[in-house]
Design a protein around this motif. Structure first.
Motif, mmCIF file in Angstrom:
data_model
loop_
_atom_site.group_PDB
_atom_site.id
_atom_site.type_symbol
_atom_site.label_atom_id
_atom_site.label_comp_id
_atom_site.label_asym_id
_atom_site.label_seq_id
_atom_site.Cartn_x
_atom_site.Cartn_y
_atom_site.Cartn_z
ATOM 1 N N SER A 280 -10.370 -14.808 8.248
ATOM 2 C CA SER A 280 -11.346 -14.145 9.108
ATOM 3 C C SER A 280 -12.740 -14.632 8.763
ATOM 4 O O SER A 280 -13.176 -14.482 7.621
ATOM 5 N N ILE B 281 -10.249 -14.106 13.539
ATOM 6 C CA ILE B 281 -9.821 -12.845 12.956
ATOM 7 C C ILE B 281 -8.334 -12.926 12.657
ATOM 8 O O ILE B 281 -7.544 -13.252 13.544
ATOM 9 N N ASP B 282 -7.997 -12.676 11.394
ATOM 10 C CA ASP B 282 -6.612 -12.775 10.954
ATOM 11 C C ASP B 282 -5.986 -14.101 11.388
ATOM 12 O O ASP B 282 -4.856 -14.135 11.886
ATOM 13 N N LYS C 102 -6.687 -16.100 13.795
ATOM 14 C CA LYS C 102 -6.689 -16.462 15.213
ATOM 15 C C LYS C 102 -8.092 -16.393 15.802
ATOM 16 O O LYS C 102 -8.870 -15.501 15.439
ATOM 17 N N TYR D 74 -10.668 -15.136 18.094
ATOM 18 C CA TYR D 74 -10.738 -13.897 18.875
ATOM 19 C C TYR D 74 -11.707 -14.095 20.033
ATOM 20 O O TYR D 74 -12.891 -14.339 19.832
#
Lengths: 377, 377
Positions: A198, A214-215, A217, A219
């Motif tokens: 992140s 985020i995590d 990926k 976003y």
DNA sequence: TTGATTTGTTCATTTTCTGAACTTAGTGTC
DNA sequence: GACACTAAGTTCAGAAAATGAACAAATCAA
């Protein structure tokens, strides 16, 4: 197309660098047996190759890494005129570079790209065969399929299916992306955010761009607008912005705004360095401008940290340096506006980028789709 | 424990409500054959049951839904004294309610919970057997395993493995969570955010809490601090905050701050309604206070929208109503500080919640772990 | 040289999912 | 009311993917 498990494997290697089969098995929670098979498939496909052998107790482990020459990508930036067009490999290394005239007509762009390809491959015939995708970076909103430009003020577009048009003309898999988001992807894939799940990228140029991972990926946000930090209100009731409201970060901290404010103060300047130089010689107006801009950017970044608690903030800038007053004020403003408990907890990396950022970012979009599939599965 | 595909199925039903097997197959990209098997397993386990039959052309479809009585959860809020303790089913319906004394000693808390369980189940012996987990909500930072409280100012804790302690005493699967994050999970699971993949909850009470769901998952942030909007600087150089910096949102817009500001202005007030009433009768000081608080909260929410572009903002509040001046100012401030293109694009829902929010949120953490497994797989 | 140790492979087996045919339970039409 | 038509859901053989356990391979340490 790769299978889902092949993709998972490619992802961990892309994030962690070369790994042995056993390490990958542990990271993915799969058996050594499964790993053995999947890695063999990828080696046969030419995507992976064995690199160094690591000696320890027991049988030495062999690290597998992505094969940089297994696929090539073309990246085009529609942010400049002429539009840069680059050819790069899976490591983001630029193999060839040229430019094409910028247009606002998607058909003209598609034709220019198609016609530009042969000369781009001039001295690299093998790359021609292994070309796996084209990526295009532009200023505007792009939908989650990375195919349609929903809206672009700069290009005066509204729902333009640019990727489809280019795909049809060139016959090559094509994806488009917002400029800041493309830079974030290239930092995740090729750059200094590889292992970070992140993080946010703040790109400083004529305008201010921002994008979040985020995590693991990218976003995009509900309307593709995640990261529109440039139009956060930082000086309530401040100067009017071209967006229609007042006091946006963009009106104070973008390079364009900094230069305009400086000129309004009577400072002769072409670049940030000029203003920094004036400030260093004690020019009060220059100091004022840099303070105002730096505090604004720092506050915006502090808000971003408070809201999202990212693992890193990466500030990319084209002009000047961050060693001067501006950079110092930004850092101070971040520290003073972040929950004291957090101060210094979020690494802020500064990265000076060259004129290839956008084109490389564009290419990374194609690479991302090749490696990890569409919709970041 | 459920398998990964069983979980996926449970997730879509939890998000979309009752679905036929064929619909689920399409949503999950699985075959009807697979669906048939997986849904039978879940029906046998008592997790799913057939509900209404939908007639159309061809054979009617039978909708499957979660069986609310298939599992029960206990939720405890450590935000109040005495600490509420509730028993609820998979729909979030509260079956029983009691209270226990609050303590700062984790062992005492664990004992109080363990001793409180029998009477909580008093008239619901079946729920006792189907108890699937305990959830605890607290003010502070919780790690991603939902087991350890990394830090809590209110409870004066530092690295307290509360979940493990309760698990050992009670013998029941236990998870803990930050208060605002727990509320977000309960809204995703039981509430009005079921079908929304990315949204933020802003919970307004004595303090201001906030939490984000991003792409269907609770986003904790690198240090568990995502959503710490209360300490965004909204009034640079403003009043000192207990966190150590100045001008935090918390110093202007929390209920505590609103009441304090009002009292400082000489307004007699116990609740927000009192101040709203004063404002409605033309009390200039009351109007000023509500304006200041509302603008601050609105600006913070606008920044959140600009940065994250969520699909919804859900504002939960315990006191008063949002129909008065405060609510109006908040909405106005959001509109004027959001990119005009976005204005009105992000639905802002207001939800008045009762004193059970935190305990229900806590229970939802246990329910979430039962339905979707740990680490939101 | 021998034993310990750990990587990576092989292969039979289990688990999970698919495709195609089939059953089921309705609607619509004459 | 008989008959075709439609779509949902089931069954079952087989494909695909992962596993576990045994084993081969490659090194270190004594």
């Amino acid at each position: 197309m790769l299978t889902s498990s092949q993709r998972q494997l490619v992802r961990v290697i892309s994030e962690s660098g070369p790994l042995s089969r056993t390490e990958m098995a542990q990271l993915l929670g799969l058996s050594k047996a499964a790993m053995s098979g999947i890695s063999r498939e990828l080696i046969d496909l030419g995507v992976l190759h064995e690199t160094e052998t690591v000696y320890g107790q027991g049988r030495p482990s062999v690290r597998l890494d992505l094969h940089p020459e297994c696929a090539y990508f073309v990246g085009i930036s529609l942010l400049e005129d002429p539009a840069p067009m680059i050819l790069c490999d899976l490591n983001g290394k630029i193999i060839a570079r040229q430019a094409m005239p910028l247009s606002r007509d998607p058909n003209v762009i598609a034709d220019a790209i198609t016609q530009g390809l042969p000369s781009l491959f001039g001295t690299h015939p093998d790359a021609r065969e292994k070309l796996s995708g084209i990526g295009v970076a532009l200023s505007g909103f792009v939908d989650e399929t990375q195919s349609n430009c929903v809206q672009s003020t700069l290009l005066n577009w509204q729902d333009v299916p640019l990727a489809r048009i280019i795909r049809e003309r060139s016959g090559i898999e094509t994806f488009i992306e917002n400029d800041a988001k493309a830079v974030a992807v290239s930092e995740k894939l090729f750059g200094s955010a590889r292992e970070i799940q992140s993080f946010s990228v703040v790109s400083l140029g004529d305008g201010i761009g921002c994008a979040h991972f985020i995590d693991g990926k990218l976003y995009r946000g509900k309307h593709g607008g995640a990261g529109e930090i440039a139009h956060c209100t930082i000086e309530p009731g401040g100067s009017p912005c071209r967006c229609g409201k007042r006091g946006c970060l963009d009106t104070v901290a973008s390079m364009k705004a900094i230069k305009e404010m400086s000129r309004a103060e009577g400072i002769e300047c072409v670049s940030l360095s000029d203003i920094e130089h004036e400030a260093s010689t004690g020019n009060a107006a220059a100091i004022r401008v840099l303070h105002r801009a730096g505090s604004a950017l720092g506050l915006a970044i502090a808000n971003l940290i408070q809201i999202n608690d990212p693992g890193m903030i990466l500030i990319t800038h084209v002009e000047g340096s961050f060693d001067g007053l501006f950079g110092t004020v930004v850092n101070q403003a971040v520290e003073t506006n972040v929950l004291p408990r957090y101060a210094g907890q979020t690494p802020i990396r500064i990265k000076r980028v060259d004129g290839d950022v956008w084109a490389r970012g564009a290419a990374s979009i194609a690479a991302h789709n090749f490696l990890l599939g569409p919709n970041s599965n």
